[in-house]
Motif scaffolding. Structure first.
Motif, PDB file in Angstrom:
ATOM      1  N   ILE A 110       3.540  -2.947  -0.640  1.00 35.36           N
ATOM      2  CA  ILE A 110       4.342  -4.026  -0.046  1.00 35.36           C
ATOM      3  C   ILE A 110       4.263  -5.208  -1.003  1.00 35.36           C
ATOM      4  CG2 ILE A 110       4.560  -5.609   1.909  1.00 35.36           C
ATOM      5  CD1 ILE A 110       3.164  -3.498   3.614  1.00 35.36           C
ATOM      6  N   ARG A 111       5.382  -5.506  -1.655  1.00 31.91           N
ATOM      7  CA  ARG A 111       5.384  -6.474  -2.748  1.00 31.91           C
ATOM      8  C   ARG A 111       4.920  -7.865  -2.309  1.00 31.91           C
ATOM      9  NH1 ARG A 111       4.990  -3.349  -6.998  1.00 31.91           N
ATOM     10  NH2 ARG A 111       6.558  -1.689  -6.981  1.00 31.91           N
ATOM     11  N   LYS A 112       5.426  -8.316  -1.139  1.00 34.09           N
ATOM     12  CA  LYS A 112       5.089  -9.680  -0.701  1.00 34.09           C
ATOM     13  C   LYS A 112       3.590  -9.855  -0.508  1.00 34.09           C
ATOM     14  CE  LYS A 112       9.458 -10.746   1.589  1.00 34.09           C
ATOM     15  NZ  LYS A 112      10.125 -11.032   2.892  1.00 34.09           N
ATOM     16  N   GLU A 113       2.946  -8.798  -0.014  1.00 32.11           N
ATOM     17  CA  GLU A 113       1.512  -8.895   0.285  1.00 32.11           C
ATOM     18  C   GLU A 113       0.646  -8.272  -0.820  1.00 32.11           C
ATOM     19  OE1 GLU A 113       0.713  -7.396   4.201  1.00 32.11           O
ATOM     20  OE2 GLU A 113       2.684  -8.048   4.931  1.00 32.11           O
ATOM     21  N   ASN A 114       1.310  -7.632  -1.784  1.00 27.80           N
ATOM     22  CA  ASN A 114       0.606  -6.971  -2.896  1.00 27.80           C
ATOM     23  C   ASN A 114      -0.524  -6.059  -2.406  1.00 27.80           C
ATOM     24  OD1 ASN A 114       0.209  -6.352  -5.604  1.00 27.80           O
ATOM     25  ND2 ASN A 114      -1.381  -7.924  -5.841  1.00 27.80           N
ATOM     26  N   ARG A 115      -0.170  -5.225  -1.437  1.00 27.61           N
ATOM     27  CA  ARG A 115      -1.158  -4.263  -0.946  1.00 27.61           C
ATOM     28  C   ARG A 115      -0.447  -2.932  -0.685  1.00 27.61           C
ATOM     29  NH1 ARG A 115      -0.958  -3.270   4.531  1.00 27.61           N
ATOM     30  NH2 ARG A 115       0.416  -4.667   5.726  1.00 27.61           N
ATOM     31  N   ALA A 116      -1.248  -1.875  -0.709  1.00 25.80           N
ATOM     32  CA  ALA A 116      -0.691  -0.546  -0.471  1.00 25.80           C
ATOM     33  C   ALA A 116      -0.583  -0.294   1.022  1.00 25.80           C
ATOM     34  CB  ALA A 116      -1.573   0.516  -1.118  1.00 25.80           C
ATOM     35  N   ASN A 117       0.591   0.113   1.424  1.00 25.86           N
ATOM     36  CA  ASN A 117       0.804   0.438   2.833  1.00 25.86           C
ATOM     37  C   ASN A 117       0.890   1.950   3.040  1.00 25.86           C
ATOM     38  OD1 ASN A 117       1.198  -0.279   5.550  1.00 25.86           O
ATOM     39  ND2 ASN A 117       3.410   0.059   5.342  1.00 25.86           N
ATOM     40  N   GLY A 118       0.416   2.683   2.042  1.00 27.21           N
ATOM     41  CA  GLY A 118       0.459   4.138   2.105  1.00 27.21           C
ATOM     42  C   GLY A 118       0.561   4.712   0.711  1.00 27.21           C
ATOM     43  N   VAL A 119       0.803   6.000   0.631  1.00 27.34           N
ATOM     44  CA  VAL A 119       0.908   6.658  -0.673  1.00 27.34           C
ATOM     45  C   VAL A 119       2.025   7.690  -0.651  1.00 27.34           C
ATOM     46  CG1 VAL A 119      -1.541   6.386  -1.272  1.00 27.34           C
ATOM     47  CG2 VAL A 119      -0.800   8.443  -0.051  1.00 27.34           C
ATOM     48  N   ILE A 120       2.572   7.943  -1.839  1.00 24.65           N
ATOM     49  CA  ILE A 120       3.481   9.071  -2.040  1.00 24.65           C
ATOM     50  C   ILE A 120       2.752  10.060  -2.938  1.00 24.65           C
ATOM     51  CG2 ILE A 120       5.661   9.837  -3.034  1.00 24.65           C
ATOM     52  CD1 ILE A 120       6.838   7.135  -2.264  1.00 24.65           C
ATOM     53  N   ILE A 121       2.646  11.295  -2.476  1.00 28.30           N
ATOM     54  CA  ILE A 121       1.901  12.318  -3.211  1.00 28.30           C
ATOM     55  C   ILE A 121       2.885  13.360  -3.732  1.00 28.30           C
ATOM     56  CG2 ILE A 121      -0.055  13.916  -3.153  1.00 28.30           C
ATOM     57  CD1 ILE A 121      -0.878  12.604  -0.496  1.00 28.30           C
ATOM     58  N   THR A 122       2.823  13.604  -5.021  1.00 24.31           N
ATOM     59  CA  THR A 122       3.691  14.586  -5.673  1.00 24.31           C
ATOM     60  C   THR A 122       2.836  15.742  -6.189  1.00 24.31           C
ATOM     61  OG1 THR A 122       5.247  12.870  -6.339  1.00 24.31           O
ATOM     62  CG2 THR A 122       5.346  14.954  -7.542  1.00 24.31           C
ATOM     63  N   PHE A 123       3.299  16.959  -5.972  1.00 25.02           N
ATOM     64  CA  PHE A 123       2.608  18.151  -6.466  1.00 25.02           C
ATOM     65  C   PHE A 123       3.538  18.900  -7.412  1.00 25.02           C
ATOM     66  CE2 PHE A 123       0.813  17.225  -2.330  1.00 25.02           C
ATOM     67  CZ  PHE A 123      -0.558  17.387  -2.517  1.00 25.02           C
ATOM     68  N   ILE A 124       3.128  19.048  -8.653  1.00 19.88           N
ATOM     69  CA  ILE A 124       3.906  19.811  -9.630  1.00 19.88           C
ATOM     70  C   ILE A 124       3.151  21.103  -9.917  1.00 19.88           C
ATOM     71  CG2 ILE A 124       4.849  19.854 -11.969  1.00 19.88           C
ATOM     72  CD1 ILE A 124       5.012  16.778 -11.780  1.00 19.88           C
ATOM     73  N   ASP A 125       3.823  22.225  -9.729  1.00 17.01           N
ATOM     74  CA  ASP A 125       3.209  23.536  -9.946  1.00 17.01           C
ATOM     75  C   ASP A 125       2.972  23.753 -11.441  1.00 17.01           C
ATOM     76  OD1 ASP A 125       2.563  26.228 -10.177  1.00 17.01           O
ATOM     77  OD2 ASP A 125       3.961  26.878  -8.629  1.00 17.01           O
ATOM     78  N   ILE A 126       1.701  23.839 -11.832  1.00 15.59           N
ATOM     79  CA  ILE A 126       1.368  24.070 -13.248  1.00 15.59           C
ATOM     80  C   ILE A 126       0.607  25.387 -13.405  1.00 15.59           C
ATOM     81  CG2 ILE A 126       1.370  21.642 -13.916  1.00 15.59           C
ATOM     82  CD1 ILE A 126      -1.712  21.718 -13.665  1.00 15.59           C
ATOM     83  N   ASN A 127       0.767  26.272 -12.443  1.00 13.01           N
ATOM     84  CA  ASN A 127       0.027  27.533 -12.484  1.00 13.01           C
ATOM     85  C   ASN A 127       0.325  28.329 -13.751  1.00 13.01           C
ATOM     86  OD1 ASN A 127      -1.875  28.626 -10.476  1.00 13.01           O
ATOM     87  ND2 ASN A 127      -0.673  30.480 -10.716  1.00 13.01           N
TER      88      ASN A 127
END
Length: 361
Positions: A110-127
């Protein structure tokens, strides 16, 4: 006509942004999760649904309740770390079902408060990438083993050739005697050539990381090793007792030959000074393995030194010629074939090596 209020315009803009986010989440081919600061799963992409067996019922649930689907034990701790630090986290992970992913956890700030309000998690298959790297690692080991084997295994045939040349220089006999020695010399050269060709043969399939195996016969390989070590066998008066209960195995021929040659050569080299070598070779089926046993009545190994015999360049007896590479090569080749090797020894009485080859599926 009344102009829409600033608040209404911002609300519409928020709806548009949300629609864009929904559209992105619906169409991306990458598994992604959106988790809020309270560790609640808010959104996920269709690929994440397939990869981690999520359903719409999982939306709104705490990550504690769905983390087992992702099959990575520290994911909650990783999310908490990103929320607290506001910093990205990137790592290669292996899930409990043995699949490899590059996991990126990005703080949703959240830009105004400069704090994280959660996360986005990405998984890339590198098997596939990990498997290729493993393949190159194995190929590098294979090249290294071949270099060690070439330097080690050709010594026996070379000694035969040197001995025969010495005989030719000293002989005063009939032409028939000379011809017999020349024939033996020719055979030794042929064996040397065969050894070099087998050890240096890197097939195209090796670069595809598919082990080139074939049906190999233990009796044939033992006979080849005895021929290569003929002079040493004659010199020591060695006797062989063979019990070949399993005659064949699916294995790389060059590796199988080198394993048997090295074990036989050691049994001859480390003979007791007061008795002729007695070498017992046995093959048998043991659970999922084919067991090859080499037993001798030689010098033996001190109990606290048995593990050291498989280390590179380790020589426990400096009175015996050697490089300290033979058993290091053997152990590597056995383990590369998903097998294992054990040693049991009694100082002054003899040694037994047990090689467990993975049986046919």
């Amino acid at each position: 006509m009344e102009q829409p209020s600033k608040k209404t315009a911002e609300h519409r803009k928020l709806i548009e942004l949300n629609d864009e986010l929904e559209n992105y989440f619906s169409n991306t081919i990458i598994p992604q999760l959106f988790v809020d600061a309270d560790m609640i799963l808010r959104k996920f992409t269709p690929p994440a649904m397939r990869h981690f067996r999520l359903s719409k019922a999982d939306i709104g649930r705490h990550m504690d309740e769905v983390s087992s689907n992702i099959r990575f034990p520290t994911i909650i701790e990783n999310i908490e770390e990103v929320i607290e630090s506001n910093k990205d986290l990137e790592k290669e992970i292996q899930t409990t079902d043995k699949k490899w992913y590059q996991m990126n956890i990005l703080p949703y700030i959240i830009r105004k408060e400069n704090r994280a309000n959660g996360v986005i998690i990405t998984f890339i298959d590198i098997n596939d990438r990990i498997e290729i790297l493993k393949g190159y690692e194995k190929l590098n080991k294979s090249y290294e083993s071949i270099i060690f084997s070439l330097s080690h295994d050709i010594k026996g045939p070379l000694s035969n050739i040197e001995g025969l040349i010495h005989l030719l220089k000293e002989i005063r006999g009939e032409e028939a005697d000379t011809k017999e020695i020349i024939d033996m010399l020719s055979k030794s050269v042929g064996n040397l050539r065969k050894t070099v060709v087998e050890l240096a043969d890197i097939r195209e399939s090796d670069t595809n990381f598919a082990k080139e195996a074939e049906r190999v016969n233990f009796e044939n390989l033992i006979e080849d090793a005895q021929l290569a070590l003929k002079d040493k066998i004659h010199e020591t008066g060695a006797r062989f007792d063979m019990q070949i209960n399993e005659s064949e195995i699916n294995l790389s021929r060059k590796n199988a030959r080198s394993i048997i040659y090295n074990l036989m050569s050691n049994a001859l080299k480390f003979k007791a000074p007061d008795r002729a070598p007695e070498i017992r070779i046995k093959t048998e089926k043991l659970n999922d393995y084919v067991l090859l046993s080499f037993s001798d009545n030689g010098l033996g190994i001190a109990e606290d030194k048995t593990d050291a015999v498989f280390e590179r360049y380790v020589r426990l007896n400096n009175d015996v010629e050697g490089t300290g590479l033979g058993l290091f090569i053997v152990k590597r080749m056995v383990e590369d074939a998903d097998g294992k090797i054990e040693v049991e020894s009694s100082l002054g009485k003899g040694t037994t090596f047990r090689v467990f080859f993975k049986g046919d599926e």
